[in-house]
Design an enzyme around this catalytic site. Sequence first.
Site, PDB file in Angstrom:
ATOM      1  N   GLU A 198       0.813  -1.219   0.035  1.00  0.00           N
ATOM      2  CA  GLU A 198       0.230   0.120   0.036  1.00  0.00           C
ATOM      3  C   GLU A 198       0.788   1.167   0.137  1.00  0.00           C
ATOM      4  O   GLU A 198       0.575   2.244   0.852  1.00  0.00           O
ATOM      5  CB  GLU A 198      -0.951   0.152   1.177  1.00  0.00           C
ATOM      6  CG  GLU A 198      -1.968  -1.030   1.112  1.00  0.00           C
ATOM      7  CD  GLU A 198      -2.999  -0.910   2.051  1.00  0.00           C
ATOM      8  OE1 GLU A 198      -3.131  -0.131   3.072  1.00  0.00           O
ATOM      9  OE2 GLU A 198      -4.165  -1.528   1.896  1.00  0.00           O
TER      10      GLU A 198
ATOM     11  N   GLU B 243      -5.378  -8.513  -0.309  1.00  0.00           N
ATOM     12  CA  GLU B 243      -6.145  -8.141   0.854  1.00  0.00           C
ATOM     13  C   GLU B 243      -7.608  -7.887   0.756  1.00  0.00           C
ATOM     14  O   GLU B 243      -7.980  -6.998  -0.012  1.00  0.00           O
ATOM     15  CB  GLU B 243      -5.780  -6.916   1.642  1.00  0.00           C
ATOM     16  CG  GLU B 243      -4.237  -7.074   2.211  1.00  0.00           C
ATOM     17  CD  GLU B 243      -4.000  -5.882   2.975  1.00  0.00           C
ATOM     18  OE1 GLU B 243      -4.430  -5.142   3.732  1.00  0.00           O
ATOM     19  OE2 GLU B 243      -2.721  -5.399   3.229  1.00  0.00           O
TER      20      GLU B 243
HETATM   21  O1  AHR Z   1      -4.880  -5.968   7.000  1.00  0.00           O
HETATM   22  C1  AHR Z   1      -4.812  -4.921   7.753  1.00  0.00           C
HETATM   23  C2  AHR Z   1      -4.268  -3.565   7.080  1.00  0.00           C
HETATM   24  O2  AHR Z   1      -4.934  -3.072   5.988  1.00  0.00           O
HETATM   25  C3  AHR Z   1      -2.985  -4.052   6.489  1.00  0.00           C
HETATM   26  O3  AHR Z   1      -1.731  -3.826   7.124  1.00  0.00           O
HETATM   27  C4  AHR Z   1      -2.874  -3.002   5.403  1.00  0.00           C
HETATM   28  O4  AHR Z   1      -2.194  -3.255   3.996  1.00  0.00           O
HETATM   29  C5  AHR Z   1      -4.294  -2.487   5.080  1.00  0.00           C
HETATM   30  O5  AHR Z   1      -4.471  -1.140   5.134  1.00  0.00           O
END
Ligand code: AHR
Length: 502
Positions: A173, A292
């Site tokens: 990210e 994610e």
């Molecule tokens: O999964 C939790 C968080 O969400 C992770 O660390 C990040 O990549 C995202 O913003």
Amino acid sequence: MDKAKLTLDKDYIAGKVDPRLYGSFIEHIGRAVYGGIYEPGHPLADDMSFRKDVIELTKELKVPVVRYPGGNFVSGYNWEDGIGPIEQRPKRAELAWFAAETNHVGVDEFATWAKRAETSVMMATNLGTRGAGAARDLVEYCNFAKDTYWSDLRIKNGYREPHNIKLWCLGNEMDGPWQICHKTAEEYARAACETAKVMKWVDPDIELVACGSSNSHMATYPQWEATVLDHTYDIVDYISMHVYYANHDDNTKNFLAKSMDMDAYIRSVIATCDYIKAKKRAKKDMMISFDEWNVWYHSFPENEKAVKWREAPAFNEDIYNFQDSLLVGSMLITLLRHADRVKIACLAQLVNAIAPIMTVPGGPAWKQTIYYPYLHASLYGRGVALQVLVDAPKYDCKDFTDVSVLDAVAVLSEGERGRELTFFAVNKGEDDLEITCGLRDFPGCRVIEHITMTHDDLKAANSPENPNNVLPARSNDYEINDGALLVRARGYSWNVIRLAVK
Ligand code: AHR
């Protein structure tokens, strides 16, 4: 009773399902690692203090790959802190989650845990505070057999065999201002390109994931993807996507429709990838690593001091209700519908922090509601995904119009269990639904089982005290007549209809 019709054709293939579509994620966050997979002194701890109950559940889920060690955490991580004698490892102030990091679990331990849990590692490198040098050294440490500084150090640390980690993320990210050492698209693209180059020089067999946007609401989306791919198209294998949804305004119809947003997001990232492909006159298609995704309510304790600079503080321990599991089911269906381009996906996360598996310190592990659709898709959703035409009642809600009450996809699989056709379907409406589907391409098939998960209370959840409050069950409400399947899906339900086919 409302009615819906599915149309299926064995040649209408959405894509070959890469088993890594059922991956997950373990970050050094909250109690995911410490107290999650690792708990010294727990009655079920193994010789390396890994909880055997968590390992068993991970095996039950057949998780093919687990992303590690972050997440936001990785952008401040010195991987070297987590190797060598545990008692000599530094304890650090960790800036992604403002916790204390003991480093008692590092790459060697995690690679061992992954073996024991019968999964593989997707390793993320730090492109926040560090860069190509640290990433290059980590690949050498993990994948070189011997006779180099880092591989010999791994052997000295007790790991004779290389970890052979073949899937790597180039940071996490990096478009997000919350990220440690967040970058502009140009800055990230150049760093990712050079890091990718040296990592592949160390091990040409690795696959690399470049960071896409953190979500589709970022101001830089989708120019971020275009810029990053402009620099990295030839050297990376995947672009990442992340998304989390919540039902903050308690609007069930709107919440359950959010898989449409995920679908639109995937389509636009594919379009951006294909634009760069055309611009570069490239031959390969860029694949997507949706590394994610989940429902996430951001449950932080009110008292910040209860977590700040603590070791393994309990936070982000969202308790998922039945309604959350329906959206997770619809998100899985959406991923399957894009199986031609989405090759990797990681339910974020696996244990305790926004997770399907929860643990009680010193006590049992238990399954959240979202565990079940994830389990069913992982067990029965491997093979070839078939597009299913859905003709069902529709509704409008706050953010979406023409939302089909029925979400569905089918997977044709061939394996130890024989040839099977499995429908995954979510009824997002409150009324029961009579679903019919012609099976002209599958003569002589029979229903193995219809698994369904439903509950009178959309807010019902599981807990350590009541771990079986929301559970899947078998339904007998189906028949096959004149080559057509007829199934009744309860209002608000997750459904898995398994057919044995010839
Ligand atoms: O999964 C939790 C968080 O969400 C992770 O660390 C990040 O990549 C995202 O913003």
